[in-house]
Design a protein around this motif. Structure first.
Motif, PDB file in Angstrom:
ATOM      1  N   MET A 280       0.863  -1.185   0.000  1.00  0.00           N
ATOM      2  CA  MET A 280       0.000   0.000   0.000  1.00  0.00           C
ATOM      3  C   MET A 280       0.896   1.231   0.000  1.00  0.00           C
ATOM      4  SD  MET A 280      -2.620  -1.358   2.906  1.00  0.00           S
ATOM      5  CE  MET A 280      -3.412  -2.962   2.744  1.00  0.00           C
ATOM      6  N   ALA A 281       1.410   1.572  -1.167  1.00  0.00           N
ATOM      7  CA  ALA A 281       2.482   2.570  -1.267  1.00  0.00           C
ATOM      8  C   ALA A 281       1.992   3.989  -1.105  1.00  0.00           C
ATOM      9  CB  ALA A 281       3.206   2.420  -2.606  1.00  0.00           C
ATOM     10  N   GLY A 282       0.741   4.292  -1.423  1.00  0.00           N
ATOM     11  CA  GLY A 282       0.269   5.675  -1.333  1.00  0.00           C
ATOM     12  C   GLY A 282       0.610   6.477  -2.573  1.00  0.00           C
ATOM     13  N   GLU A 283       0.874   7.752  -2.399  1.00  0.00           N
ATOM     14  CA  GLU A 283       1.064   8.671  -3.526  1.00  0.00           C
ATOM     15  C   GLU A 283       2.512   9.107  -3.726  1.00  0.00           C
ATOM     16  OE1 GLU A 283      -1.680  11.900  -3.332  1.00  0.00           O
ATOM     17  OE2 GLU A 283      -3.323  10.650  -2.598  1.00  0.00           O
ATOM     18  N   GLY A 284       3.439   8.695  -2.887  1.00  0.00           N
ATOM     19  CA  GLY A 284       4.833   9.056  -3.080  1.00  0.00           C
ATOM     20  C   GLY A 284       5.214  10.363  -2.429  1.00  0.00           C
ATOM     21  N   GLU A 285       4.400  11.397  -2.574  1.00  0.00           N
ATOM     22  CA  GLU A 285       4.625  12.705  -1.958  1.00  0.00           C
ATOM     23  C   GLU A 285       3.272  13.364  -1.737  1.00  0.00           C
ATOM     24  OE1 GLU A 285       6.771  15.241  -4.573  1.00  0.00           O
ATOM     25  OE2 GLU A 285       5.381  14.974  -6.247  1.00  0.00           O
ATOM     26  N   TYR A 286       3.230  14.287  -0.790  1.00  0.00           N
ATOM     27  CA  TYR A 286       1.966  14.936  -0.427  1.00  0.00           C
ATOM     28  C   TYR A 286       2.206  16.427  -0.248  1.00  0.00           C
ATOM     29  CZ  TYR A 286       1.098  10.059   0.772  1.00  0.00           C
ATOM     30  OH  TYR A 286       1.001   8.689   0.719  1.00  0.00           O
ATOM     31  N   HIS A 287       1.206  17.203  -0.605  1.00  0.00           N
ATOM     32  CA  HIS A 287       1.325  18.657  -0.484  1.00  0.00           C
ATOM     33  C   HIS A 287       0.915  19.096   0.922  1.00  0.00           C
ATOM     34  CE1 HIS A 287       0.592  22.968  -1.504  1.00  0.00           C
ATOM     35  NE2 HIS A 287       1.641  22.736  -2.283  1.00  0.00           N
ATOM     36  N   SER A 354       3.219  30.710   4.222  1.00  0.00           N
ATOM     37  CA  SER A 354       4.026  30.747   5.442  1.00  0.00           C
ATOM     38  C   SER A 354       4.778  29.447   5.673  1.00  0.00           C
ATOM     39  CB  SER A 354       3.121  31.033   6.650  1.00  0.00           C
ATOM     40  OG  SER A 354       2.132  30.026   6.762  1.00  0.00           O
ATOM     41  N   GLN A 355       4.965  28.654   4.652  1.00  0.00           N
ATOM     42  CA  GLN A 355       5.611  27.361   4.835  1.00  0.00           C
ATOM     43  C   GLN A 355       6.996  27.370   4.195  1.00  0.00           C
ATOM     44  OE1 GLN A 355       4.299  25.058   6.648  1.00  0.00           O
ATOM     45  NE2 GLN A 355       2.228  25.860   6.878  1.00  0.00           N
ATOM     46  N   GLU A 356       7.963  26.771   4.912  1.00  0.00           N
ATOM     47  CA  GLU A 356       9.286  26.626   4.331  1.00  0.00           C
ATOM     48  C   GLU A 356       9.333  25.468   3.332  1.00  0.00           C
ATOM     49  OE1 GLU A 356      12.264  26.299   7.239  1.00  0.00           O
ATOM     50  OE2 GLU A 356      11.784  28.168   8.269  1.00  0.00           O
ATOM     51  N   ILE A 357       8.512  24.483   3.524  1.00  0.00           N
ATOM     52  CA  ILE A 357       8.459  23.332   2.609  1.00  0.00           C
ATOM     53  C   ILE A 357       7.043  23.222   2.058  1.00  0.00           C
ATOM     54  CG2 ILE A 357      10.310  22.078   3.758  1.00  0.00           C
ATOM     55  CD1 ILE A 357       8.197  20.453   5.200  1.00  0.00           C
ATOM     56  N   GLN A 358       6.935  22.674   0.864  1.00  0.00           N
ATOM     57  CA  GLN A 358       5.639  22.487   0.230  1.00  0.00           C
ATOM     58  C   GLN A 358       5.287  21.015   0.052  1.00  0.00           C
ATOM     59  OE1 GLN A 358       4.750  24.544  -3.364  1.00  0.00           O
ATOM     60  NE2 GLN A 358       5.544  26.512  -2.664  1.00  0.00           N
ATOM     61  N   TRP A 359       6.258  20.144   0.141  1.00  0.00           N
ATOM     62  CA  TRP A 359       6.000  18.718  -0.122  1.00  0.00           C
ATOM     63  C   TRP A 359       6.430  17.887   1.072  1.00  0.00           C
ATOM     64  CZ3 TRP A 359       3.035  18.066  -4.172  1.00  0.00           C
ATOM     65  CH2 TRP A 359       3.083  19.013  -5.196  1.00  0.00           C
ATOM     66  N   LEU A 360       5.600  16.915   1.394  1.00  0.00           N
ATOM     67  CA  LEU A 360       5.822  16.017   2.518  1.00  0.00           C
ATOM     68  C   LEU A 360       6.228  14.648   1.971  1.00  0.00           C
ATOM     69  CD1 LEU A 360       2.590  16.953   4.490  1.00  0.00           C
ATOM     70  CD2 LEU A 360       4.861  18.012   4.652  1.00  0.00           C
ATOM     71  N   PRO A 361       7.214  14.001   2.563  1.00  0.00           N
ATOM     72  CA  PRO A 361       7.700  12.723   2.016  1.00  0.00           C
ATOM     73  C   PRO A 361       6.780  11.566   2.409  1.00  0.00           C
ATOM     74  CG  PRO A 361       8.935  13.258   3.980  1.00  0.00           C
ATOM     75  CD  PRO A 361       7.994  14.413   3.757  1.00  0.00           C
ATOM     76  N   SER A 362       6.951  10.474   1.687  1.00  0.00           N
ATOM     77  CA  SER A 362       6.259   9.226   1.999  1.00  0.00           C
ATOM     78  C   SER A 362       7.261   8.223   2.548  1.00  0.00           C
ATOM     79  CB  SER A 362       5.574   8.655   0.755  1.00  0.00           C
ATOM     80  OG  SER A 362       6.544   8.310  -0.218  1.00  0.00           O
ATOM     81  N   THR A 363       6.745   7.135   3.086  1.00  0.00           N
ATOM     82  CA  THR A 363       7.620   6.089   3.609  1.00  0.00           C
ATOM     83  C   THR A 363       8.474   5.477   2.511  1.00  0.00           C
ATOM     84  OG1 THR A 363       5.905   5.621   5.236  1.00  0.00           O
ATOM     85  CG2 THR A 363       7.631   3.990   4.992  1.00  0.00           C
ATOM     86  N   ALA A 364       7.875   5.285   1.324  1.00  0.00           N
ATOM     87  CA  ALA A 364       8.621   4.687   0.210  1.00  0.00           C
ATOM     88  C   ALA A 364       9.771   5.589  -0.231  1.00  0.00           C
ATOM     89  CB  ALA A 364       7.682   4.411  -0.962  1.00  0.00           C
ATOM     90  N   THR A 378       9.423  -2.789  -5.311  1.00  0.00           N
ATOM     91  CA  THR A 378       8.099  -3.018  -5.895  1.00  0.00           C
ATOM     92  C   THR A 378       7.078  -2.282  -5.045  1.00  0.00           C
ATOM     93  OG1 THR A 378       8.747  -5.207  -6.707  1.00  0.00           O
ATOM     94  CG2 THR A 378       6.393  -4.730  -6.578  1.00  0.00           C
ATOM     95  N   LEU A 379       6.307  -1.385  -5.683  1.00  0.00           N
ATOM     96  CA  LEU A 379       5.280  -0.595  -5.004  1.00  0.00           C
ATOM     97  C   LEU A 379       3.931  -0.916  -5.636  1.00  0.00           C
ATOM     98  CD1 LEU A 379       7.090   2.872  -4.834  1.00  0.00           C
ATOM     99  CD2 LEU A 379       7.149   1.019  -3.152  1.00  0.00           C
ATOM    100  N   TYR A 380       2.960  -1.306  -4.805  1.00  0.00           N
ATOM    101  CA  TYR A 380       1.605  -1.615  -5.256  1.00  0.00           C
ATOM    102  C   TYR A 380       0.649  -0.546  -4.732  1.00  0.00           C
ATOM    103  CZ  TYR A 380       3.369  -6.331  -6.219  1.00  0.00           C
ATOM    104  OH  TYR A 380       4.085  -7.398  -6.692  1.00  0.00           O
ATOM    105  N   GLU A 381      -0.327  -0.211  -5.553  1.00  0.00           N
ATOM    106  CA  GLU A 381      -1.387   0.711  -5.149  1.00  0.00           C
ATOM    107  C   GLU A 381      -2.627   0.383  -5.986  1.00  0.00           C
ATOM    108  OE1 GLU A 381      -3.724   2.964  -3.349  1.00  0.00           O
ATOM    109  OE2 GLU A 381      -1.639   2.992  -2.645  1.00  0.00           O
ATOM    110  N   GLU A 382      -3.766   0.213  -5.314  1.00  0.00           N
ATOM    111  CA  GLU A 382      -4.999  -0.171  -6.005  1.00  0.00           C
ATOM    112  C   GLU A 382      -5.990   0.978  -6.147  1.00  0.00           C
ATOM    113  OE1 GLU A 382      -7.406  -2.954  -3.957  1.00  0.00           O
ATOM    114  OE2 GLU A 382      -6.934  -2.175  -1.965  1.00  0.00           O
TER     115      GLU A 382
END
Length: 568
Positions: A280-287, A354-364, A378-382
């Motif tokens: 369950m890899a998710g989206e890779g990065e998040y805003h 007001s944010q220093e960063i715009q992207w949040l990392p994922s576990t992968a 290998t990353l799976y996502e349904e």
């Protein structure tokens, strides 16, 4: 040969044989026999008696006639046999029994047909297979459309169609797209009765069961005209959960630091490849907007401390003597925000305010920053939207990632069982599983039913079929679900007595807790269960998370953070 036949004679003029002209006679016998002359020495008065010479000539002529007679008899026998086979005059050769005949299966079928025909002839009526049985016939069906007894009239049939190809009568018993019960068609497609369509059956059953009394009041109005007070409440449309709505909380930080600990221990132990898998890899990065509109605060699900808080604390410190996990996490967040990507939509304004960063990392992403070139991933996502975002993320950062990466739009748990447990499938990018070392990270929010049982079964099977793999299962914690996940950990411990287990849990007090609010919780937490870990895993997690808790507790208004790491 002349005329009707050929006359053959011997030295005795009184012996003649007549032959038909159709018979073929050998060339040597076609010449007429001439009377034999005595040798000169006999005629001139030799010592050979004349009577003896005449007897010799007579014997020679008789032998020739005997040979010719045998030829004629053989030809006549062949002609008689042929005439006997063609219906001519019977002969001895034609009466002999010839070999072969009808095949045994056809012969038995013919006998059965004859037997059935004799049986039908004894009945008082003639059975027509293309029509329903007569009223006096026995053996009628008792189920389906026949359950209520025999219909009063044959006109209740739903229609008939006689096929020009088979010559049989077929029922047109229902509109296209509808299907009756299988018991409604007795005797096959061509001879079955169908007295009602599915809609007619529903009406009949509704009237028989008295459902007319249970009809809601709003259904008695024309659709759309019922009063508002009589209409039922609209059902809430089920919306698929996206992790991007509450990404970047302390639970994500906890999972990323633990995964980096496991990866670092795996790759430092040996140079052999380590197969990293996330079902369950998710989206890779998040805003950082977390899919919220401009001006709205961060959702309550994103509990303190967040990724932004930890990154801001680490930016002002010297990380030289920090644990390896803390340094690697800070570098991953920094590299993720180093590229200047164009951000579109309402989230773009929120990220630049007001944010220093715009992207949040994922576990992968945190794991792939440490993996080597020889390590397959290998990353799976349904989920369709999450997979599209994951694909876009990999396309943007593939040049910076060393390992060979495989993305699959599929159910990760099913593929995990097929490839690594049942071994009936293989990876299209990395080939067949050959017993490599592995690291499996199952990061789920437990929003679907039955996930606890599925994870317990997967863990038990992986311990049996893939001993060289380390499995990490994450789970959320709060007072309402604490017992559920405690039982989950206890069940895995009981089912696998010989398995090495390490449990790590993090608790954060809720500063906004109010006792009068039943939906509020006094504390929130998260945990992970590590199966078949590498040596010193518990010590490394305790050291890295200890620094995290210490640094965040120094912030003004910080809540109490507690850490619990133990070997089960």
């Amino acid at each position: 040969m002349a005329g009707a036949g050929l006359a053959l004679g011997t030295t005795q003029a009184s012996s003649w044989v007549a032959l038909p002209s159709a018979y073929l006679v050998p060339q040597a016998l076609r010449q007429p026999l001439q009377p034999r002359r005595l040798p000169p020495q006999v005629a001139s008065g030799s010592t050979l008696p004349r009577r003896a010479a005449e007897a010799a000539l007579t014997w020679v002529g008789a032998a020739s006639v005997s040979v010719l007679t045998a030829c004629i008899a053989a030809a006549a026998s062949r002609r008689a046999s042929a005439s006997g086979r063609r219906g001519g005059v019977p002969c001895m050769a034609a009466k002999q029994k010839s070999s072969g005949g009808m095949p045994a299966n056809l012969l038995r079928k013919k006998k059965r047909e004859i037997k059935e025909e004799k049986k039908e002839n004894k009945l008082p009526f003639k059975m027509d297979k293309n029509r329903p049985p007569p009223a006096g016939a026995s053996g009628a069906p008792t189920t389906g459309a026949w359950e209520g007894g025999r219909p009063d009239s044959e006109n209740e049939r739903a229609g008939e169609f006689k096929s020009p190809f088979t010559g049989q009568t077929y029922d047109r018993w229902a509109p296209l797209g509808l299907k009756q019960l299988s018991t409604d068609r007795q005797g096959g497609l061509g001879r079955a009765r169908a007295y009602e369509t599915p809609s007619q059956r529903q009406l009949r059953l509704a009237l028989e069961e008295g459902e007319e009394d249970d009809v809601p009041e709003y259904k008695k109005y024309y659709p759309g005209t019922a009063p508002q007070e009589l209409r039922p409440q609209a059902r809430r449309e089920h919306r698929r959960f996206r992790h991007a709505e509450k990404a970047g909380g302390f639970r994500d930080i906890f999972n990323q630091l633990v995964v980096q600990t496991l990866v670092d221990l795996k790759i430092s132990k040996s140079e052999t490849p380590v197969w990293y898998i996330e079902p369950m890899a998710g989206e890779g990065e998040y805003h950082v907007s977390r899919l919220q509109e401009v001006g709205r605060p961060i959702p309550e699900e994103v509990r303190w401390p967040t990724v932004e808080d930890l990154y801001q604390v680490l930016s002002d410190q010297d990380l030289t003597y920090m644990p390896q996990e803390i340094r690697s996490w800070y570098e991953a967040v920094r590299d993720l925000n180093a590229k200047d990507f164009e951000v579109k939509g309402t989230e773009a304004k929120l990220g630049k305010q007001s944010q220093e960063i715009q992207w949040l990392p994922s576990t992968a992403y945190c794991a792939m920053k440490l993996l080597r070139e020889q390590d397959p991933v290998t990353l799976y996502e349904e989920y369709e939207i999450a997979f599209s975002s994951l694909f876009n993320f990999v396309r943007n950062f593939s040049e910076e990632l060393k390992p060979h990466l495989e993305l699959a739009f599929d159910d990760g748990l099913i593929k995990l069982a097929r490839i690594f447990i049942d071994k009936v499938d293989h990876s299209k990018a990395h080939g067949k599983f050959m017993g490599q070392r592995g690291l499996i990270v199952i990061d789920s929010d437990f929003n679907r039913g039955g996930e606890v049982q599925r994870f317990a079964q997967i863990a038990r099977q992986l311990h049996k079929h893939w001993r060289s793999a380390t499995v990490m299962v994450t789970y959320p914690l709060k007072p309402a679900t604490e017992v559920k996940f405690r039982n989950f950990v206890r069940a895995i411990r009981i089912d696998n007595p010989g398995m090495d287990l390490v449990s790590a849990e993090l608790y954060v007090d809720n500063l906004r807790y109010r006792e009068d609010n039943p939906d509020d919780q006094p504390w929130f937490g998260c945990g992970c269960l590590i199966m078949m870990p590498t040596n010193t895993t518990a010590e490394r997690i305790r050291a890295a998370m200890g620094v995290f808790c210490q640094e965040m507790s120094k912030q003004p208004g910080a809540a109490e953070i507690r850490l619990k790491v133990e070997a089960l």
